[in-house]
Structure formats: structure tokens, C-alpha cells
Design a protein around this motif. Structure first.
Motif, PDB file in Angstrom:
ATOM      1  N   UNK A   1       0.789  -1.229   0.000  1.00  0.00           N
ATOM      2  CA  UNK A   1       0.000   0.000   0.000  1.00  0.00           C
ATOM      3  C   UNK A   1       0.817   1.271   0.000  1.00  0.00           C
ATOM      4  N   UNK A   2       2.084   1.202  -0.392  1.00  0.00           N
ATOM      5  CA  UNK A   2       2.904   2.412  -0.403  1.00  0.00           C
ATOM      6  C   UNK A   2       2.476   3.316  -1.552  1.00  0.00           C
ATOM      7  N   UNK A   3       2.334   4.607  -1.275  1.00  0.00           N
ATOM      8  CA  UNK A   3       1.974   5.549  -2.331  1.00  0.00           C
ATOM      9  C   UNK A   3       2.441   6.943  -1.945  1.00  0.00           C
TER      10      UNK A   3
ATOM     11  N   UNK B   1       6.171   6.443   8.657  1.00  0.00           N
ATOM     12  CA  UNK B   1       6.473   5.604   7.496  1.00  0.00           C
ATOM     13  C   UNK B   1       7.907   5.673   7.015  1.00  0.00           C
ATOM     14  N   UNK B   2       8.853   5.868   7.925  1.00  0.00           N
ATOM     15  CA  UNK B   2      10.264   5.994   7.530  1.00  0.00           C
ATOM     16  C   UNK B   2      10.800   4.693   6.954  1.00  0.00           C
ATOM     17  N   UNK B   3      10.524   3.590   7.638  1.00  0.00           N
ATOM     18  CA  UNK B   3      11.014   2.293   7.163  1.00  0.00           C
ATOM     19  C   UNK B   3      10.437   1.967   5.796  1.00  0.00           C
ATOM     20  N   UNK B   4       9.142   2.184   5.638  1.00  0.00           N
ATOM     21  CA  UNK B   4       8.516   1.903   4.344  1.00  0.00           C
ATOM     22  C   UNK B   4       9.138   2.699   3.216  1.00  0.00           C
ATOM     23  N   UNK B   5       9.474   3.966   3.488  1.00  0.00           N
ATOM     24  CA  UNK B   5      10.061   4.815   2.454  1.00  0.00           C
ATOM     25  C   UNK B   5      11.401   4.271   1.984  1.00  0.00           C
ATOM     26  N   UNK B   6      12.300   3.968   2.916  1.00  0.00           N
ATOM     27  CA  UNK B   6      13.639   3.544   2.497  1.00  0.00           C
ATOM     28  C   UNK B   6      13.611   2.149   1.889  1.00  0.00           C
TER      29      UNK B   6
ATOM     30  N   UNK C   1       7.403  14.034   6.647  1.00  0.00           N
ATOM     31  CA  UNK C   1       6.245  14.632   7.309  1.00  0.00           C
ATOM     32  C   UNK C   1       5.024  13.727   7.135  1.00  0.00           C
ATOM     33  N   UNK C   2       3.978  14.056   7.852  1.00  0.00           N
ATOM     34  CA  UNK C   2       2.724  13.320   7.717  1.00  0.00           C
ATOM     35  C   UNK C   2       2.168  13.479   6.310  1.00  0.00           C
ATOM     36  N   UNK C   3       1.296  12.553   5.935  1.00  0.00           N
ATOM     37  CA  UNK C   3       0.676  12.601   4.613  1.00  0.00           C
ATOM     38  C   UNK C   3      -0.295  13.775   4.521  1.00  0.00           C
ATOM     39  N   UNK C   4      -0.366  14.372   3.339  1.00  0.00           N
ATOM     40  CA  UNK C   4      -1.364  15.392   3.087  1.00  0.00           C
ATOM     41  C   UNK C   4      -2.739  14.771   2.916  1.00  0.00           C
TER      42      UNK C   4
ATOM     43  N   UNK D   1      -2.690  12.443   9.693  1.00  0.00           N
ATOM     44  CA  UNK D   1      -1.997  12.075   8.455  1.00  0.00           C
ATOM     45  C   UNK D   1      -0.910  11.038   8.650  1.00  0.00           C
ATOM     46  N   UNK D   2      -0.852  10.384   9.799  1.00  0.00           N
ATOM     47  CA  UNK D   2       0.175   9.371  10.057  1.00  0.00           C
ATOM     48  C   UNK D   2      -0.233   8.045   9.417  1.00  0.00           C
ATOM     49  N   UNK D   3       0.617   7.469   8.579  1.00  0.00           N
ATOM     50  CA  UNK D   3       0.273   6.174   7.978  1.00  0.00           C
ATOM     51  C   UNK D   3      -0.046   5.099   9.010  1.00  0.00           C
ATOM     52  N   UNK D   4       0.692   5.058  10.121  1.00  0.00           N
ATOM     53  CA  UNK D   4       0.414   4.050  11.146  1.00  0.00           C
ATOM     54  C   UNK D   4      -0.992   4.207  11.703  1.00  0.00           C
TER      55      UNK D   4
END
Length: 661
Positions: A320-322, A369-374, A491-494, A527-530
Motif C-alpha cells: 500500500x505504499x503511495x 512511514x520511515x522504514x517503508x520509504x527507504x 512529514x505526515x501525509x497530506x 496524516x500518520x500512515x500508522x
């Protein structure tokens, strides 16, 4: 006559399968079979047979199904088998020999098995029991909560039997058979940590250490993505046992071949023969160096052309990464400069990277979502790292003991192919060997969840062609100051990206039903993915809830953190681990700010609230901002997010931090 619950609900007699009629009649029989020879009240049957509010004439409907079912069983010769459907006032009982029900035979076979003391007999008994399964339990019944719970309980018993069968094979030394038994169950139950731990150990014992480690990191990522938690003790213990244990080279070669279910990954590169003894000497720059004997033997091996199939420890790409286009572009710009075929990504001179290699620190608050990003970036740019991708969870903010650099070095050296008895015992010498082995390779090194710069430094590769990505809730200013690391703030998601994530998790149709509620959910989750994943879990477990119903519940600030958590997973648990790293004074300041102001505060206001010296308060505000518990949106203007504010207001949340910084 045979009654089947371990798969499609069915009755088989001498003439073949008996026609049971509509779903509710089949379901009624299934509920009676789940409790053979027990009296089942009509009220219980009504609860089971209707998903929603039952009709007023539900009792009459059940009476009709019982009457028809009794006739069907009689036509199939039930009397000859001692089977009779009996009415007891407003309840029913299916009198029968219990061994006619496959679930009862399964339970008896499993109960007789003794995997540790009589493994050969246990293998036979457990295989007989597992052979009774023909698919998911209770298939074809009404999808009501009681049947879902019963099916789940039966599936748990099946998985327990699978684990017992693997233990029996292990007691016989048949580790490859144990891995074959466990693998399909692990694929279907990727969050069952005990099962994964058993599979990891079985794979290790047949010489497939890299597969075992890959399972650990895959499961760790799933736990983080889906539940927001770290691996439990059993999974961590198995992982640590694999890293500490002696090599399995003494096992027969045939036992180490891959099975059909789990493809074996590419072989690691051969390594230098380095003596374990010796102590490092410090260079003029203070960097530990290997003893002369070690240094003399490392370069010949390290200088060999790197293999194109190095270790691959990176977890699977996040589900679900976007979005995050800007941050992904920043990572690429900082780590893989677009300087053409002569640049570092292609093996040429590292014109765009500093001499010590590229280090980028991705920071942000808990759950952003730092881990997911990298991990996503690492998979997207796999071709830039032909010599492999290393990954380690440093557990800096996991609520338990952080990973020691020596532990991670041992893991990395194992993954790079160094036998356990060739790894130097001292952390300094192990670090020197690690840097020598990777000096000329093009590696991606991901150091996730770092607690401090000091924890990261021993794990940095020394060569100019490698890229290191570090994630942390702390800014790691020391790493930026002394190691030329480049920061990327997450940052948090928009609003739009947050709604898109909800659509990915829940399905676009469900979000499209109520777009206003979807936007409100994103706002309530900061806006936090978690938090959005936790909210989605609430909705997925309640398919009849509209998004507006959850949004209404989340508006209640007293319940919001609880609704965005599951047991010890979710936003509250993540924030608790952050606050645990604070000193007692800083934790007290966070609590004071959470209860004392609406959204923004400056140093003077915070000092007035805390009744303390403004200079001390300024330092405390800086430390809270460094941990991303506050944001400094303008000079001397700090902002606290709603979820952090709610956590800080909690009587326990404000008192968690009592350690030293």
C-alpha cells in the motif's frame, strides 16, 4: 456415515454425499456437529444463522430446517449408525458416535501424538489427522461471527498440529521435511511468529541461513506495516540463535539443497580467511583498524571483482505504499547523483558522493512511514546495488534493548559469507573486517530505527561506492555533523495522499461512498500512515461500518488513541517507545505542554506553564523537537500534533520517560 467440518460441510453415506439443502440448514447441522451430543438452545442457533437482526419468525424457520434435516438423515440411514436428531423443549441435540465427525477424529489423533518423546509415532498420527482437512473449516456456512470464531479455532488447532509435526520431524533429524511442512503454513500465516521462528530454525539447520534471515526481516516488516509492533521474543530468539550458532557446514550436502516450496537465494560471495585473534589499533583519525596480520590477508580477497548476486536482506516492499514523490526524489538526488555512466551507481568515480560514501538520515515522528520509504526506495533502485543490500533493525525505539553494533556486524558478516569461526571476537576487529570486505563493493546498507549516532557509526561501510540509509525518530545531529550525513525529513501525509492510502487499504469503492468522512479520518489520524492503518483495521474488521461511524467515534478524544491501537500495537505504543527515551524532566515538560496549551507555544509561554527557568525550558523544547514530539514551525514557535497531545494528557503517557537521555 461420515460428517465433515474440516473443509466444506458435508455428510457422506453409503450411497455418496447427502444433499443438505440451503445454507442455513447446512449451517444448523454444522453448529450441532461442533457440539455433538450436547444440547444447543434455539437462541444460540438463531444467533449463528443470521448475520443481522433475525426475523420475527426465526424460531419457525429453524423448526422447519430441523424437521427437514431429520428426514434427510433418516433417508441416508442415520439410524444404522446411531445418529439421531432429538428435540429437547426449545433446544436440539444431535446424538451420535463422536468419531463420525472428522474434527473429533482429528482432535483425538493430535492428542495422542507425542512429538518429543515418540516422534516416529507422532509423525504417523499427525499426518493422519492433517490428511482429514479438505480446505478451510466450515466452508459453506453462514458468515456470522459465531461461525467465523469456530472456523478460526479449528484453523488454530490445524496450525498447532502442523507445528507439532515439524517438531516430530526435527526430533528425528529430518529438518528438510520440517521445513517442507512449515513453509506453506508460514506463507498463509505470515504474522504467526512462532511458526515463522520454527521455519527459520529448520531452514538454518539444513544450511539455508540466508533464507532463514530473509524470513525474519520479511516478518519484521509485516509486523511493522500491519500491526505497528516489533518482533516478539520467540522470533527474536530464533534470529539471535541463528546469528550466534556455529556454521552448518558439517551437514550432508544433500540436506542443504533447496526445497521446491522455497527457492534458495543467490549465494553470498566467498570471503577472506581472517584470524579471529588480535586487537585493533587506533589510527590518527581515531578510526579502529585491524591488526597487521588481518589487514595483510583481507585485501587480496576483498579486491576480487564483486559478485552480481550479493546478500539480499532488504524486507519486501511495503504494502500500500503511495505518494512521497518529493522524499523519494530527495533520496535519489542525495544518494545516486545523475552523473551518467561514470557515476557511482554504475561503478565509476564517485563524483557525486563524499569520499566516505553516501549517508542519508531519514527522520520523522513515530508512525510516519520511515522504514517503508527507504525499503521502497531500495527495491526501486536495486540495479544500482549489484553487490547486495544489507538491512538491520537497530531497535532504537522498540521499547526493549537496542541492538548492539557488534550483534549487527556479526549478522552482516554472516550475510556476506564469513563463517562464524572466522569472525573476530572483538567488535573493533569485526568492524575492520566488515569495512575491508565491502570497500570496493556497491552495496545498499539500511540501518533502520537507530537510537543514536554512536549506534550507527560502527556499521557504516568504508568504501565510496556504498550507500547508507539510516532511519530514526531522532534527528541524529551528531551523524550529520561528524559523518557528513544528509537529512531527509518525513512529514505526515497530506489530505489527498491520506485518502488515497485509505482507498488502498479499504478499497476505493468504500472510500468513494463517503469522501468527506475519509478526509476527516485523515485529519483525526494526523496524516500518520500508522494511525491510518490502525483505523483501516477497525473498519476491515467491521465491514458494515461506514467511514463516518468511525470518524464519529474518533472525535471523542478520550477514545481516539484506544481506537487507533490494537492491544499493544498502534499509535499509543509507538509514542510510548518515543517518550521512554526522554529524561524524567523532558517527559514532565511534554505532559505539561499537552495539558496546558491548545496547539502552539513559545519558550516564555512554556516556561510559565512549567514554572521553570526559560533557558532550561528552551533546551527541553529543543530535545522534544529533536525527537519529533514537537515541530518548530517558526523561530521559537513549537507545535504539538493532536495525537501527541492526547498521549501527553494521558496520566500514564506523561510519566513514561524516566530514563537518561
Amino acid at each position: 456415515m461420515d460428517f465433515s467440518l474440516l473443509g466444506p460441510v458435508a455428510v457422506t453415506a453409503g450411497t455418496g454425499e447427502v444433499a443438505l439443502g440451503p445454507v442455513k440448514r447446512r449451517s444448523l447441522l454444522a453448529m450441532l456437529l461442533l457440539q455433538p451430543n450436547a444440547t444447543v438452545p434455539v437462541e444460540q442457533l438463531i444467533t449463528c444463522l443470521w448475520e443481522e437482526e433475525p426475523p420475527e419468525h426465526a424460531r419457525t424457520v429453524i423448526q422447519g430446517h430441523v424437521s427437514r434435516l431429520r428426514a434427510t438423515l433418516a433417508e441416508a440411514g442415520a439410524d444404522a449408525y446411531g445418529v439421531e436428531l432429538i428435540t429437547h423443549g426449545s433446544a436440539y441435540r444431535l446424538r451420535m458416535p463422536e468419531q463420525l465427525v472428522d474434527s473429533e477424529r482429528f482432535s483425538e489423533l493430535v492428542s495422542l501424538a507425542r512429538p518429543e518423546t515418540a516422534p516416529e509415532q507422532a509423525v504417523d498420527l499427525l499426518r493422519q489427522g492433517l490428511d482429514l482437512w479438505r480446505g478451510p473449516a466450515l466452508t459453506g456456512t453462514v458468515p456470522s461471527p459465531p461461525f467465523a470464531a469456530a472456523a478460526h479455532a479449528l484453523e488454530e488447532r490445524r496450525l498447532t498440529a502442523v507445528e507439532a509435526l515439524a517438531r516430530a520431524h526435527g526430533a528425528l533429524g529430518q529438518y528438510e521435511k520440517a521445513a517442507d511442512v512449515l513453509h506453506p503454513a508460514a506463507v498463509a500465516n505470515q504474522l504467526r511468529e512462532g511458526l515463522i521462528a520454527d521455519l527459520m530454525l529448520a531452514l538454518y539447520r539444513i544450511g539455508r541461513q540466508s533464507d532463514a534471515i530473509a524470513w525474519y526481516h520479511r516478518t519484521r516488516q509485516l509486523l511493522a506495516d500491519d500491526l505497528g509492533v516489533d518482533p516478539g521474543e520467540r522470533l527474536r530468539t530464533a534470529y539471535e540463535e541463528i546469528l550466534r550458532a556455529a556454521p552448518t557446514a558439517g551437514r550432508p550436502r544433500a540436506a542443504a539443497e533447496p526445497t521446491a516450496q522455497t527457492p534458495r537465494p543467490a549465494q553470498a560471495q566467498p570471503q577472506a580467511q581472517v584470524p579471529a585473534q588480535g586487537r585493533p589499533q587506533a589510527s590518527a583519525e581515531g578510526q579502529a583498524q585491524a591488526p597487521a596480520q588481518e589487514q595483510a590477508q583481507v585485501p587480496a580477497q576483498a579486491a576480487q571483482p564483486p559478485s552480481a548476486s550479493g546478500p539480499q536482506l532488504l524486507p519486501r516492499p511495503p504494502a500500500g505504499f503511495l505518494g512521497r514523490d518529493r522524499e523519494l526524489t530527495s533520496l535519489t538526488r542525495l544518494t545516486l547523483p545523475a552523473d551518467g555512466p561514470d557515476g557511482p551507481a554504475y561503478g565509476g568515480a564517485p563524483t557525486g558522493l563524499p569520499p566516505e560514501g553516501g549517508i542519508t538520515v531519514v527522520t520523522g515522528p513515530a508512525g510516519v512511514g520511515k522504514t517503508g520509504l527507504v525499503v521502497y526506495w531500495g527495491h526501486a533502485h536495486a540495479d544500482a546495488f549489484p553487490d547486495g543490500r544489507l538491512f538491520a533493525d537497530l531497535r532504537g525505539f522498540s521499547g526493549g534493548e537496542a541492538a548492539a553494533p557488534a550483534e549487527v556486524l556479526r549478522d552482516f558478516l554472516h550475510a556476506l559469507g564469513t563463517p562464524a569461526d572466522r569472525i573476530p571476537p572483538s567488535p573493533e576487529a569485526a568492524g575492520a573486517l566488515y569495512r575491508s570486505l565491502v570497500a570496493e563493493r556497491r552495496l545498499l546498507v539500511v540501518l533502520d530505527n537507530a537510537g543514536s549516532s554512536a549506534q550507527v557509526r560502527p556499521l557504516l561501510p568504508g568504501g565510496p561506492r556504498s550507500v547508507t540509509l539510516v532511519t530514526s525518530r531522532s534527528r541524529l545531529d551528531g551523524l550529520i555533523a561528524t559523518d557528513a550525513a544528509r537529512p531527509v525529513r518525513l512529514h505526515a501525509l497530506g489530505p489527498e495522499d491520506g485518502v488515497a492510502l485509505l482507498g488502498t487499504l479499504l478499497g476505493p469503492d468504500r472510500v468513494a461512498e463517503d469522501p468527506e468522512a475519509a478526509h476527516e479520518l485523515v485529519a483525526l489520524c494526523d496524516g500518520l500512515p500508522l494511525a491510518l492503518r490502525a483505523a483501516s483495521a477497525q473498519l476491515l474488521s467491521r465491514p458494515r461500518w461506514r467511514l463516518a461511524r468511525l470518524a464519529t467515534a474518533l472525535r471523542d478524544e478520550r477514545r481516539r488513541l484506544a481506537l487507533l491501537s490494537a492491544e499493544d500495537a498502534g499509535v499509543a505504543a509507538a509514542l510510548r517507545n518515543s517518550v521512554a527515551r526522554l529524561s524524567a524532566d523532558d517527559a514532565r515538560l511534554l505532559r505539561t505542554l499537552g495539558t496546558g496549551f491548545a496547539r502552539e507555544v513559545n519558550t516564555a509561554e512554556a516556561a510559565a506553564l512549567a514554572g521553570a527557568d526559560p533557558e532550561l525550558i528552551q533546551d527541553g523544547l529543543e530535545r522534544l523537537a529533536e525527537m519529533h514530539l514537537l515541530d518548530e514551525e517558526a523561530t521559537n514557535r513549537y507545535v504539538m500534533s493532536d495525537l501527541v497531545k492526547l498521549f501527553a494528557q494521558d496520566s500514564e503517557g506523561g510519566k513514561d520517560g524516566d530514563g537518561e537521555r
